[in-house]
Design an enzyme around this catalytic site. Structure first.
Site, PDB file in Angstrom:
ATOM      1  N   GLU A  36       0.843  -1.199   0.000  1.00 23.26           N
ATOM      2  CA  GLU A  36       0.000   0.000   0.000  1.00 23.26           C
ATOM      3  C   GLU A  36       0.881   1.252   0.000  1.00 23.26           C
ATOM      4  O   GLU A  36       0.646   2.203  -0.741  1.00 23.26           O
ATOM      5  CB  GLU A  36      -0.915  -0.033   1.237  1.00 23.26           C
ATOM      6  N   TYR A  37       1.917   1.231   0.824  1.00 27.11           N
ATOM      7  CA  TYR A  37       2.857   2.349   0.880  1.00 27.11           C
ATOM      8  C   TYR A  37       3.476   2.573  -0.506  1.00 27.11           C
ATOM      9  O   TYR A  37       3.538   3.699  -1.002  1.00 27.11           O
ATOM     10  CB  TYR A  37       3.948   2.048   1.922  1.00 27.11           C
ATOM     11  N   ILE A  84      17.480   1.524  -5.115  1.00 26.13           N
ATOM     12  CA  ILE A  84      17.561   0.675  -6.297  1.00 26.13           C
ATOM     13  C   ILE A  84      16.229   0.751  -7.005  1.00 26.13           C
ATOM     14  O   ILE A  84      15.177   0.800  -6.375  1.00 26.13           O
ATOM     15  CB  ILE A  84      17.943  -0.756  -5.859  1.00 26.13           C
ATOM     16  N   GLU A 120      20.562 -12.163  -7.582  1.00 26.12           N
ATOM     17  CA  GLU A 120      20.530 -12.580  -6.175  1.00 26.12           C
ATOM     18  C   GLU A 120      19.175 -12.291  -5.562  1.00 26.12           C
ATOM     19  O   GLU A 120      18.278 -11.769  -6.219  1.00 26.12           O
ATOM     20  CB  GLU A 120      21.670 -11.901  -5.402  1.00 26.12           C
ATOM     21  N   LYS A 122      16.399 -10.504  -3.058  1.00 27.16           N
ATOM     22  CA  LYS A 122      16.155  -9.213  -2.420  1.00 27.16           C
ATOM     23  C   LYS A 122      15.641  -9.512  -1.011  1.00 27.16           C
ATOM     24  O   LYS A 122      14.485  -9.863  -0.811  1.00 27.16           O
ATOM     25  CB  LYS A 122      15.136  -8.384  -3.197  1.00 27.16           C
ATOM     26  N   LYS A 298      22.107  -7.460 -11.096  1.00 27.83           N
ATOM     27  CA  LYS A 298      23.156  -6.453 -11.153  1.00 27.83           C
ATOM     28  C   LYS A 298      24.077  -6.779 -12.320  1.00 27.83           C
ATOM     29  O   LYS A 298      24.445  -7.949 -12.509  1.00 27.83           O
ATOM     30  CB  LYS A 298      23.967  -6.457  -9.856  1.00 27.83           C
ATOM     31  N   LYS A 322      10.383  -7.354  -8.102  1.00 26.41           N
ATOM     32  CA  LYS A 322       9.605  -7.805  -6.937  1.00 26.41           C
ATOM     33  C   LYS A 322       8.652  -8.946  -7.261  1.00 26.41           C
ATOM     34  O   LYS A 322       8.243  -9.138  -8.403  1.00 26.41           O
ATOM     35  CB  LYS A 322       8.823  -6.620  -6.377  1.00 26.41           C
ATOM     36  N   CYS A 438     -14.961 -26.243  23.330  1.00 23.41           N
ATOM     37  CA  CYS A 438     -16.256 -26.901  23.344  1.00 23.41           C
ATOM     38  C   CYS A 438     -16.159 -28.029  24.366  1.00 23.41           C
ATOM     39  O   CYS A 438     -15.192 -28.781  24.381  1.00 23.41           O
ATOM     40  CB  CYS A 438     -16.548 -27.461  21.961  1.00 23.41           C
ATOM     41  N   CYS A 444     -19.305 -33.890  19.904  1.00 28.22           N
ATOM     42  CA  CYS A 444     -19.053 -32.860  18.895  1.00 28.22           C
ATOM     43  C   CYS A 444     -18.451 -33.459  17.618  1.00 28.22           C
ATOM     44  O   CYS A 444     -17.457 -34.170  17.672  1.00 28.22           O
ATOM     45  CB  CYS A 444     -18.087 -31.838  19.492  1.00 28.22           C
TER      46      CYS A 444
HETATM   47  S1  IVH Z   1      21.779  -3.580  -3.834  1.00 28.82           S
HETATM   48  C1  IVH Z   1      22.997   0.363  -5.438  1.00 28.82           C
HETATM   49  N1  IVH Z   1      21.097  -6.046  -3.257  1.00 28.82           N
HETATM   50  O1  IVH Z   1      16.759  -3.340  -1.226  1.00 28.82           O
HETATM   51  C2  IVH Z   1      22.334  -0.886  -5.045  1.00 28.82           C
HETATM   52  N2  IVH Z   1      19.861  -4.309  -2.237  1.00 28.82           N
HETATM   53  O2  IVH Z   1      16.844  -0.129  -2.550  1.00 28.82           O
HETATM   54  C3  IVH Z   1      22.137  -0.954  -3.615  1.00 28.82           C
HETATM   55  N3  IVH Z   1      18.126  -5.113  -0.696  1.00 28.82           N
HETATM   56  O3  IVH Z   1      16.730  -1.385   1.157  1.00 28.82           O
HETATM   57  C4  IVH Z   1      21.291  -2.043  -3.136  1.00 28.82           C
HETATM   58  N4  IVH Z   1      18.520  -7.248  -0.952  1.00 28.82           N
HETATM   59  O4  IVH Z   1      18.662  -2.987   1.629  1.00 28.82           O
HETATM   60  C5  IVH Z   1      20.823  -4.749  -3.046  1.00 28.82           C
HETATM   61  N5  IVH Z   1      20.651  -8.291  -2.822  1.00 28.82           N
HETATM   62  C6  IVH Z   1      20.397  -6.993  -2.613  1.00 28.82           C
HETATM   63  C7  IVH Z   1      19.386  -6.566  -1.750  1.00 28.82           C
HETATM   64  C8  IVH Z   1      19.146  -5.212  -1.580  1.00 28.82           C
HETATM   65  C9  IVH Z   1      17.787  -6.353  -0.336  1.00 28.82           C
HETATM   66  C10 IVH Z   1      17.477  -3.896  -0.188  1.00 28.82           C
HETATM   67  C11 IVH Z   1      18.372  -2.834   0.277  1.00 28.82           C
HETATM   68  C12 IVH Z   1      17.572  -1.590   0.075  1.00 28.82           C
HETATM   69  C13 IVH Z   1      16.741  -1.943  -1.104  1.00 28.82           C
HETATM   70  C14 IVH Z   1      17.331  -1.355  -2.342  1.00 28.82           C
END
Ligand code: IVH
Length: 698
Positions: A36-37, A84, A120, A122, A298, A322, A438, A444
């Site tokens: 929502e945010y 990011i 990788e 997140k 990346k 995401k 109960c 039952c």
């Molecule tokens: S790279 C310049 N790698 O996601 C790139 N961020 O805005 C810097 N996060 O809150 C971030 N897993 O803490 C990167 N494998 C990952 C990540 C990661 C989680 C979080 C990070 C930040 C947000 C990126």
């Protein structure tokens, strides 16, 4: 000029986002789920992009996170901690969109080789910068607004997985490692269970738990929270001679110096490989031991990262892709209850349908009354619902500011459900127990299977062959509604069931038949009265002698029984106060279930009180277990070995050394008939001569 409507919308959005920021970052008490945010944030971003004149320096879009708390010293990052870019297309196609942009920026032609990426996870926690000088952890800071964060060194030092010193012989002068502090799901569950037990507040979700712990002003409290860490990048670096040329190799190097690095990462060539990684991780998302909210791609080579550079505060060489959110907001339309196998009533929120964690959710558990009270969930409330993994969806928090006015009343299980919705028996909550139950245990439908299995158990009525599979079939086909119906089963009916041959059906009928001759203790235990185990059942049988005396007993009577306290007494009272249960007991007796009754201890201390018996050899009809019960029911004791204190040795076929010892010590001997006579006649050693050895029936 922008229209007044658009200006008003932007102002409202900024205010709302700021409020959520404050609640989340400063108060550690989120008011809305992330999804929502994000929606609000993206709406504001879109408005500002479409109308650049709306953009002001104080817009929340200008900063990456929250401000430093008063309690923590500010830390200016040597290298800014960037945000990011998030790929909004949550389908796999989002990966391809990123690759297309990168190739374009790098000026690659269609027939040039695929770009090499590091893919990788997140992680869903809190970003942290760890500063190592000469290999020693000297400072840890949160991201803050990207330029300035908070000094949380003390708290970070309590995270065991973060090395205080790097495992390197010649460490760089400065090495800043960036990564995510997070909480594993099992740690989160354990921590919350402990908190609830202690009547303390539980954490809303693992991410909030991690963020809240690191921002805890008292490091002793932070130390009690089970936190973990994964490294995913670098900040300032000085004097690292062996610095690798790629991101992937950098993480390998960090891992080799003792930093936690997730194994869930791949080198991917081109968009197809990114899509495969995305899909593979998504399929396994729920079975990971921690929460993720997506994957990150990346560009692997640092020289290419430099070439791509940044737009505003986001690198062009990375993107977050995401997955659908695991927390969403919806409203509670009603609160129902579900009756479990043991009669526990679990309150369930009936929700306006909401898509969360990949499925549409309409029910979420509220656990029990204490949890409802703690979260103060009411019908009509807007709530945050979480569904992570295969875990049952749950209501994690109420969005207090959205409560309807006038306020709906508090919800009480006992008030809303005085009678069980499954069977109409009365519902009670014992003192000190979290759950309402109960009381119609024998009647039952929700408790039927459990009740039957318990009833037939070896230590209860001992109906061999009446196990799970059979109970499932009998109940599911409507052949058995309560334990009393078991005595109406015939071989023909049983033989018609799955996995039942004629022979096993006949055996079961014989076992059912044999179980009719019970003892009072076994019968009481078989009823499955809450808090009445085997030992208590024996004590009750010995004390009351007969079932009707037990049924008629009031709380004061019950409390005179050995080891029976107020909770057990209350459980027994509630069980027999339920007419449905009494009805089943009556039908069991009508079906021919019997047991020997005695006068009980109110009148006499038991016919064999104070007498010690030793059993040896095989008796012609009584099993050793049953003989023991009969003796105990009459107040006697059964010991394991013969001594001078032994009053009788009951000897059967193939009696061994115990018999010899009894003879040597001159202890009285009994055979089974002698024992039965003794039990029958209310023996005392004076008026009931022990049997002579000649009577023994070998
Ligand atoms: S790279 C310049 N790698 O996601 C790139 N961020 O805005 C810097 N996060 O809150 C971030 N897993 O803490 C990167 N494998 C990952 C990540 C990661 C989680 C979080 C990070 C930040 C947000 C990126």
């Amino acid at each position: 000029m922008v229209s007044p409507d658009i200006l008003a919308r932007a102002t409202a959005l900024r205010r709302e986002i700021e409020r959520h920021n404050h609640a989340y970052y400063v108060l550690d008490a989120p008011t809305v789920p992330d999804a929502e945010y994000d929606r609000l944030f993206r709406e504001l971003q879109a408005l500002e992009t479409a109308h650049p004149e709306l953009d002001t320096p104080d817009s929340p879009t200008r900063r990456v996170g929250g401000r430093a708390l008063d309690g923590f010293a500010p830390v200016r990052h040597a290298v800014p901690m960037l945000s990011i870019r998030t790929e909004t297309d949550t389908t796999a196609a989002g990966a391809a969109a990123f690759d297309t942009r990168v190739r374009k920026e790098l000026g690659l032609a269609e027939d040039d080789a695929p770009v090499e990426y590091a893919a990788e996870l997140k992680f869903d926690g809190l970003a942290i910068n760890l500063r190592y000088e000469a290999g020693v952890l000297v400072q840890a800071a949160t991201r803050g607004d990207g330029e300035t964060g908070e000094d949380v060194t003390q708290n970070v030092r309590t995270v065991h997985r973060i090395p205080l010193r790097l495992a390197l012989d010649a460490p760089p002068e400065v090495l800043e490692v960036r990564g995510e502090v997070y909480m594993r799901r099992d740690d989160f569950e354990r921590y919350n269970a402990k908190q609830r037990e202690a009547g303390k507040p539980a954490l809303v979700n693992p991410r909030n738990g991690a963020a809240g712990s690191i921002r805890q002003l008292d490091p002793k409290l932070a130390a009690q929270r089970p936190l973990s860490f994964f490294a995913y990048g670098l900040g300032e670096v000085r004097g690292w001679a062996a610095q690798p040329a790629t991101h992937y190799a950098t993480l390998d190097a960090l891992r080799d110096m003792g930093m936690p690095v997730s194994d869930e990462r791949r080198i991917c060539h081109g968009a197809t490989a990114l899509v495969a990684f995305h899909d593979d991780v998504q399929a396994r998302r729920d079975s990971l031991p921690f929460d993720i909210d997506g994957v990150v791609y990346k560009v692997n080579r640092f020289d290419r990262q430099r070439e791509l550079g940044f737009v505003t505060r986001e690198p062009r060489w990375a993107v977050a892709h995401k997955y659908p959110a695991q927390e969403e907001m919806t409203t509670v339309e009603a609160i129902g209850v579900q009756v479990g196998r043991t009669g526990a009533l679990t309150p369930v929120a009936r929700l306006a349908p909401v898509f969360v964690g990949g499925v549409t959710v309409t029910n979420a558990t509220l656990h029990n009354q204490d949890e409802i009270d703690r979260k103060d969930v009411r019908v009509g409330d807007t709530v945050i619902v979480r569904r992570a993994g295969d875990v049952i969806p749950e209501v994690v928090a109420v969005v207090a500011e959205r409560r309807p006015q006038p306020e709906p009343p508090r919800f009480s299980i006992l008030e809303s459900y005085p009678a069980c919705p499954e069977c109409g028996s009365h519902v009670v909550r014992l003192e000190g127990e979290a759950v309402a139950r109960c009381t119609g245990g024998l009647y039952c439908p929700a408790q039927r299977k459990q009740a039957l299995l318990h009833f037939a158990g070896r230590r209860a009525m001992d109906i061999e062959g009446l196990g799970d599979k059979l109970v499932d079939q009998l109940v599911d086909r409507g052949l058995v509604h309560s334990p009393a119906d078991v005595y109406g089963l015939d071989a023909a009916t049983l033989a018609g069931l799955e996995r039942m041959a004629e022979k096993s059906a006949a055996n079961l009928v014989a076992a059912i038949e044999a179980s009719r001759a019970a003892t009072l203790a076994r019968f009481i235990f078989a009823l499955g009265i809450r808090n009445v185990g085997e030992t208590t059942a024996k004590d009750l049988a010995r004390h009351f002698g007969g079932l009707d005396a037990l049924i008629a007993a009031d709380e004061a009577d019950l409390l005179t029984v050995r080891d029976v306290g107020p909770i057990v007494a209350e459980s027994i009272r509630q069980f027999f106060a339920e007419p449905h249960n009494l009805d089943v007991v009556r039908r069991l007796r009508e079906a021919g279930v019997t047991w020997p009754e005695t006068a009980g201890m109110q009148q006499s201390a038991g016919k064999l009180a104070g007498r010690t018996f030793v059993l040896t050899g095989t008796l012609p009809t009584l099993t050793r277990e049953l003989a023991k019960e009969r003796i105990e029911a009459a107040g006697g004791k059964v010991a394991g070995s013969v001594s001078k204190k032994t009053d009788y040795v009951v000897a059967g076929a193939e009696a061994g050394s115990k018999l010899e010892k009894a003879q040597a010590l001159g202890v009285a001997l009994l055979d089974e008939a002698g024992l039965l006579a003794l039990l029958e006649s209310g023996a005392s050693p004076e008026n009931n001569k022990p049997a002579e050895q000649g009577n023994l029936d070998f």
